[in-house]
Each structure stands twice: as structure tokens, then as C-alpha cells.
Write an enzyme that holds these catalytic residues in place. Structure first.
Site, PDB file in Angstrom:
ATOM      1  N   ASP A   1      33.030  36.198  30.142  1.00  0.00           N
ATOM      2  CA  ASP A   1      33.954  34.795  29.104  1.00  0.00           C
ATOM      3  C   ASP A   1      34.103  33.783  30.161  1.00  0.00           C
ATOM      4  O   ASP A   1      33.187  33.581  31.603  1.00  0.00           O
ATOM      5  CB  ASP A   1      35.819  35.559  29.129  1.00  0.00           C
ATOM      6  CG  ASP A   1      36.613  35.682  30.071  1.00  0.00           C
ATOM      7  OD1 ASP A   1      36.211  34.978  31.549  1.00  0.00           O
ATOM      8  OD2 ASP A   1      37.809  35.793  30.335  1.00  0.00           O
TER       9      ASP A   1
ATOM     10  N   HIS B   1      34.768  34.745  34.048  1.00  0.00           N
ATOM     11  CA  HIS B   1      34.604  35.013  34.393  1.00  0.00           C
ATOM     12  C   HIS B   1      33.217  35.871  34.382  1.00  0.00           C
ATOM     13  O   HIS B   1      32.806  36.314  33.597  1.00  0.00           O
ATOM     14  CB  HIS B   1      36.102  36.310  34.418  1.00  0.00           C
ATOM     15  CG  HIS B   1      37.648  35.876  34.400  1.00  0.00           C
ATOM     16  ND1 HIS B   1      38.396  35.359  33.266  1.00  0.00           N
ATOM     17  CD2 HIS B   1      37.803  35.730  35.394  1.00  0.00           C
ATOM     18  CE1 HIS B   1      39.075  34.567  34.071  1.00  0.00           C
ATOM     19  NE2 HIS B   1      38.871  35.289  34.968  1.00  0.00           N
TER      20      HIS B   1
ATOM     21  N   SER C   1      43.049  36.057  39.666  1.00  0.00           N
ATOM     22  CA  SER C   1      42.036  37.478  38.311  1.00  0.00           C
ATOM     23  C   SER C   1      41.079  37.586  38.494  1.00  0.00           C
ATOM     24  O   SER C   1      39.853  38.855  38.042  1.00  0.00           O
ATOM     25  CB  SER C   1      41.639  36.253  37.620  1.00  0.00           C
ATOM     26  OG  SER C   1      41.133  35.303  37.355  1.00  0.00           O
TER      27      SER C   1
END
Ligand code: NAG
Length: 351
Positions: free
Chosen positions: A325, A328, A35
């Protein structure tokens, strides 16, 4: 009359500069990983780990949620732009794009994946070996599109960005008993470094020559990990120590591969760890207000579907937050991280 006269050398310089710009040294950016670099491949697979909905992407071009795990752009986008290529690198599985777009940049990364097959199984995402299969398919498409010779030049001149490993520890090793029963954490580090070596040798054998490898971030300072720390939500220093040890081992691998594999230039972006750590420890020096919790929702555990548009707690200005978040960084943090390593990347690869 004299003012209209343009010396020949000025014209020549301009012509040369034009060539320097268009005859790009790095013709494409090719991305593998998790990610930290996924541009939206998870949108089309059946996993719970997605981010193609608001408020993700609210600061991206057109406020569009793309499947990037941030409010805006992620590191490969900034790196691509700095090399004079597109301002964003598209996801290979995104049907909005085709081989004409991918010829200058393509992302095979999948949020939630790791070097270990057991890691990608946890959230049913794309395992690293499958990213390589997609890369092989891409090579065929690129050869059909550009012709073999030109395609091979793109593949060998491209900059490959490789960024993963955090999930092997935080989503797999520390959560499930299987790997812990097989390996001590030091042994697991070695196991993962071995898999990293196998992967790098494989993309080298397929034609990659310019590779930038990113290690682990100070993963004990991710808001999700901090929120589990009963001691005042401080960073989990044990996890940071494991990350630093692992990065040290990766550095050894990089040295060895550069010695073993002719014409390979593999660069380890070691300063990324420190850059993130400094931002987290002194957020105000970088213009941030908050590092402890993330912008989205309560900022302590939400990501993916839990970070939703209807949540009234989400911050209004993500630029004030280090994290978007619970797992991240915000776009602004991503930009600062890239600013920190881009000099090295341009120096090593733009030739
Ligand atoms: C991971 O899975 C792939 C596909 O089944 C397999 O080829 C590969 O050997 C596996 N890797 C490891 C380290 O088990």
C-alpha cells in the site's frame, strides 16, 4: 554387515546437533514498534488504522488478513523463522492466541505509533509506554505459565525487535504545527533519539539483553510521500536526508548504551536503509517491475480502509511491486530486507 555399523562419533554428532536445534539460543522473539512490525494489535482498538480485511493478507498463510500491513508476512515473521522459531509472531491482543503461543514470540507493536506520545494520539493507537505496560503484564503471565526461573531465562535470552520512528516525522512533525513550533527538525530528531534511549533503558531494566534496533527507512520514497512531490513524483530527498541524519544519531545512542549497560547487546540494523533504497532505485535488479506506486488501488495514497477489496485497480501479482500500500512494503520486499540483516542478527544473537 559393515554397512549397518554406525560409528559412535556419528551418533554423538547427531545427538549434539539435536541439542543445538532444540536448545534454542534465542527462545523467543519479542516485538515493539509500529506498522512495520505490527501483527494485528490494532484490530481490537478503536482506530481507523487497521488492515484486518481483504486484500491485506491475501498471500499470508490461508490468505488470512491478520492486521499485518502487507499482503503477507512482515519482518519479525521471517526473523522468527530464521532463528528456528515459529514462522509468524502473533499479536499480544489477538484473542486467538494465549500465553502458550506467546512463550516463543509475541508482538506488542501498534500501527501508527511513535516514540512521541503526541504521535500515537494522532490516530488513537497504542502509545509506546502502553506497549511496555503490556510487556510487563506478559512477563507476569509468562512467570505463571513457565515458573519464575524458566520465564526469566526466556526473557533474558529473547531477541527484542524494536522498529518505529517514521510516524513521528511523517504523521506528526511534518503534519501538525505543535512540534514544529517547539523544535527545528534537528531538535526534534534529538528529542526522539532521547525518547528512544529512555525506552531502551526501560526494557533493559525489565530484563531485555538482546535488542535489535531498526532506524528509519528512506521515508521520502514511500509512495504516499512521492505522490505529494510535485516534481514528477520523485522521492522527497529532504525526508531521506532527515532519515539518514536521524539514523546516524541512533547509531551514536546504540554505541553509548552498549558502553553504559552491562551485558546488553544492542545492534543497530543500519543496512536496512540501504537495502530498501537500492530496491527502490533499481527495482528490476531485484525482480520487481514497480517501485513508484504501490500494488493496492491507485498505489499513490491508499492504505487501511482505502485499500479495499472492492477496488478494481489493485494489482494481481504483488511480487512485482516493492510496495503493497502507499506506506508499506510487500511481503517480498520484507523478505529481501530480512535477508539483508539476518546474517548480522544470527551472528550477534544466536549464542
Ligand atoms: C507519555 O505518556 C506517559 C503516560 O501518560 C507518561 O508517563 C510519559 O512521561 C509521557 N512521555 C513524555 C515524553 O511525555
Amino acid at each position: 554387515m559393515a554397512s549397518l555399523y554406525i560409528p559412535v562419533w556419528v551418533l554423538l554428532t547427531q545427538i549434539l546437533m539435536h541439542f543445538a536445534k532444540t536448545g534454542a539460543k534465542v527462545p523467543a522473539i519479542i516485538v515493539f514498534g509500529d506498522s512495520s512490525v505490527d501483527a494485528g494489535n490494532n484490530n481490537v482498538i478503536s482506530t481507523l488504522l487497521k488492515s484486518n480485511f481483504q486484500p491485506y493478507g491475501r498471500d499470508f498463510f490461508g490468505g488470512r488478513p491478520t492486521g499485518r500491513f502487507s499482503n503477507g508476512r512482515i519482518p519479525p515473521d521471517f526473523i522468527s523463522e530464521a532463528f528456528g522459531l515459529k514462522p509468524s509472531v502473533p499479536a499480544y491482543l489477538d484473542s486467538m492466541y494465549s500465553i502458550s503461543d506467546f512463550a516463543t514470540g509475541v508482538c506488542f507493536a501498534s500501527a501508527g505509533t511513535g516514540y512521541d506520545n503526541a504521535t500515537s494520539d494522532v490516530l488513537n493507537v497504542i502509545p509506546l509506554w502502553q506497549e511496555v505496560e503490556y510487556y510487563k503484564e506478559y512477563q507476569n503471565k509468562l512467570r505463571a505459565y513457565l515458573g519464575r526461573r524458566k520465564a526469566n531465562r526466556v526473557l533474558s535470552g529473547a531477541l527484542y525487535l524494536v522498529s518505529l520512528g517514521t510516524n513521528d516525522f511523517l504523521e506528526n512533525y511534518y503534519i501538525f504545527p505543535q512540534r514544529q513550533s517547539q523544535f527545528t527538525v534537528e531538535q526534534y530528531q534529538d528529542f526522539i533519539v532521547g525518547l528512544s534511549g529512555n525506552f531502551l533503558r526501560e526494557i533493559y531494566s525489565l530484563g531485555a539483553r538482546k535488542i535489535s534496533l531498526t532506524g528509519l527507512p528512506p521515508m521520502g520514497c514511500l509512495p504516499l510521500e512521492r505522490s505529494t512531490n510535485l516534481f514528477g513524483h520523485e522521492c522527497v530527498e529532504d525526508y531521506n536526508k532527515v532519515a539518514l541524519e536521524f539514523n546516524g544519531k541512533l547509531k551514536g545512542l546504540v554505541k553509548k548504551l552498549n558502553e553504559d549497560l552491562p551485558r546488553l547487546k544492542l545492534v543497530f540494523t543500519e543496512s536496512a536503509y540501504d537495502a530498501i533504497y537500492q530496491i527502490i532505485k533499481k527495482p528490476t535488479s531485484y525482480g520487481f517491475d514497480v517501485a513508484r506506486v504501490a500494488c493496492c488501488s491507485t498505489g499513490t495514497f491508499e492504505m487501511s480502509y482505502l485499500c479495499s477489496k472492492i477496488n478494481p485497480l489493485t494489482c494481481t501479482d504483488a511480487n512485482k511491486y516493492v510496495f503493497w500500500d502507499a506506506f508499506h512494503p510487500t511481503e517480498r520486499t520484507n523478505k529481501i530486507i530480512v535477508d539483508n540483516i539476518i546474517g548480522l542478527l544470527l551472528k550477534e544473537f544466536n549464542n
